[in-house]
Design an enzyme around this catalytic site. Structure first.
Site, PDB file in Angstrom:
ATOM      1  N   HIS A 102       0.846  -1.186   0.000  1.00  0.00           N
ATOM      2  CA  HIS A 102       0.000   0.000   0.000  1.00  0.00           C
ATOM      3  C   HIS A 102       0.886   1.242   0.000  1.00  0.00           C
ATOM      4  O   HIS A 102       1.824   1.353   0.800  1.00  0.00           O
ATOM      5  CB  HIS A 102      -0.906   0.022   1.234  1.00  0.00           C
ATOM      6  N   SER A 103       0.626   2.173  -0.923  1.00  0.00           N
ATOM      7  CA  SER A 103       1.305   3.466  -0.967  1.00  0.00           C
ATOM      8  C   SER A 103       2.820   3.271  -1.096  1.00  0.00           C
ATOM      9  O   SER A 103       3.275   2.688  -2.079  1.00  0.00           O
ATOM     10  CB  SER A 103       0.910   4.276   0.269  1.00  0.00           C
TER      11      SER A 103
END
Length: 327
Positions: A102-103
Site C-alpha cells: 500500500h502506498s
C-alpha cells in the site's frame, strides 16, 4: 483465515530486527505485505483476515511500528528498504512469494518485482505503482533540500499524547482516517514516554512475547503485544523514527522509472481509490500502467487507506484476481 487471530513475529536480519504480524497457516502460499510511509503492519489488520488460504506476513518497515530504527547517523533511502525485503524473503526461505503493498509499500514491492522477477509470483498493489519521481531539472533543488534537512535534524521535541485516544484523534486529523482505521495504525505506532510528559525521555517499553524467526526454526508465542502499563500514564509518543521525515536526496525521473517498471513480469492487480490522490495524477498513472504487460486495474470509490476503511471490496477484488492467476 476469516478471523482476526495473528501472531507477532520478530525477524532478525544482519543489521537490525524487524517486527511483523502473521495471519494464517505457514504451510499456505505466502503473501508479504508492506505498508505505507509512517504507517505500520496494523494497516492490514482488517484486510488480512479476509484473504483466505494464504499465510500473510505484514512487516513493520525499519523505523516504523515495532521494528528497529536504523543506526543513528544513517537515513532511510528507498533502496535500503528493497534490501530489507530481499533479506526477509530469504529469511523465510520462500522460493517465490506474492507481494502486497500500500502506498510506499506498493512503490517498494513493484520496484522489487522488477529487480527480482523470479522471486515474485503475483503483485498486489493498493494506491501505488512505482515511487515518487521528479523531473531532472529539480535534481539540485532536491539535493539541497535533503542536505539542509539532514544538517538541521534533531530528534528533540517529540509530541507527547496524554493517552491513546488523543493520539488516535491526531492521526485522524492528519491522515484523513476514521477513528477505527486510525486505531489499527496508532495502537502499533506509539510507545510509552518515560518520566515527565513534558520531557524528552522516551522509553521503548513494548512487551512483545511473540514468535522469533531464527534460521528456519520458529519459536511459538501467544501473539500478545501491548504497552507496558507501568509507563503508559506518563504519556505516549510515536514509535516511528523521526528521521523518516527527512526528504530523500534523490528521486528517479519518470523516464528512469519506466525502465524499471517495464521489467515487471508478475501478473499485477492495481487497486486505485477515486478520487485520486494528488500525487497520483491520472495521466502519470495511466502511463505507468501501460508499461506492464499483465495488469488488471480496479477503481473504487474511497480514500487513500481504502483497504483499511472498506476492506471487504478490496479483499474481494484481490481474492478474485488471485484465483484467476492461481496456476
Amino acid at each position: 483465515m476469516n478471523d482476526t487471530a495473528f501472531k507477532e513475529l520478530r525477524i532478525p536480519l544482519r543489521h537490525l530486527t524487524l517486527a511483523a504480524k502473521a495471519w494464517g497457516n505457514p504451510a499456505d502460499p505466502p503473501i508479504l505485505a508492506v505498508h505505507g510511509w509512517l504507517d505500520n503492519a496494523g494497516s492490514f489488520d482488517r484486510l488480512a483476515p479476509l484473504l483466505d488460504g494464504h499465510y500473510l506476513v505484514a512487516v513493520d518497515l525499519a523505523g516504523h511500528g515495532r521494528s528497529d530504527h536504523r543506526p543513528a547517523g544513517t537515513w532511510y533511502p528507498f533502496a535500503d528498504y528493497l534490501d530489507d525485503i530481499g533479506k526477509l524473503i530469504k529469511r523465510f526461505g520462500w522460493p517465490s512469494v506474492d507481494l502486497l503493498g500500500h502506498s510506499l509499500g506498493a512503490a517498494l514491492v513493484s520496484t522489487y518485482a522488477a529487480i527480482c522477477p523470479q522471486q515474485v509470483r503475483r503483485l498486489l498493489l493498493i494506491e501505488g505503482l512505482g515511487p515518487l519521481t521528479q523531473s531532472a531539472d529539480k535534481t539540485l533543488d532536491q539535493l539541497r533540500k535533503s542536505h539542509a534537512a539532514r544538517d538541521s535534524f534533531t530528534s528533540d521535541g517529540l509530541r507527547v499524547f496524554a493517552n491513546l485516544d488523543e493520539a488516535i484523534a491526531a492521526r485522524c486529523h492528519s491522515g484523513n482516517l476514521s477513528g477505527q482505521a486510525a486505531r489499527s495504525i496508532v495502537e502499533r505506532g506509539v510507545k510509552a514516554v518515560a518520566g515527565n510528559p513534558g520531557g524528552s525521555g522516551i522509553d521503548s517499553t513494548w512487551q512483545v512475547p511473540g514468535t522469533t524467526l531464527t534460521g528456519l526454526d520458529i519459536r511459538s508465542g501467544d501473539g500478545a503485544a501491548c504497552l507496558d502499563t507501568r509507563q503508559a500514564s506518563a504519556g505516549l509518543s510515536w514509535s516511528s523514527d523521526p528521521q523518516l521525515t527527512v526528504p530523500s536526496s534523490t528521486r528517479l525521473t519518470e523516464d528512469q522509472l519506466a525502465d524499471v517498471l517495464a521489467a515487471i513480469v508478475a501478473p499485477t492487480c492495481l487497486i486505485l481509490a477515486e478520487p485520486n490522490a494528488p500525487y497520483m495524477p491520472p495521466a502519470m498513472v495511466e502511463n505507468r500502467i501501460a508499461l506492464l504487460g499483465e495488469i488488471e486495474v480496479v477503481r473504487m470509490t474511497g480514500t487513500h487507506h481504502l483497504h483499511l476503511e472498506e476492506p471487504q471490496p478490496v479483499a474481494t477484488a484481490l481474492r478474485e484476481f488471485l484465483q484467476r492467476h492461481s496456476s
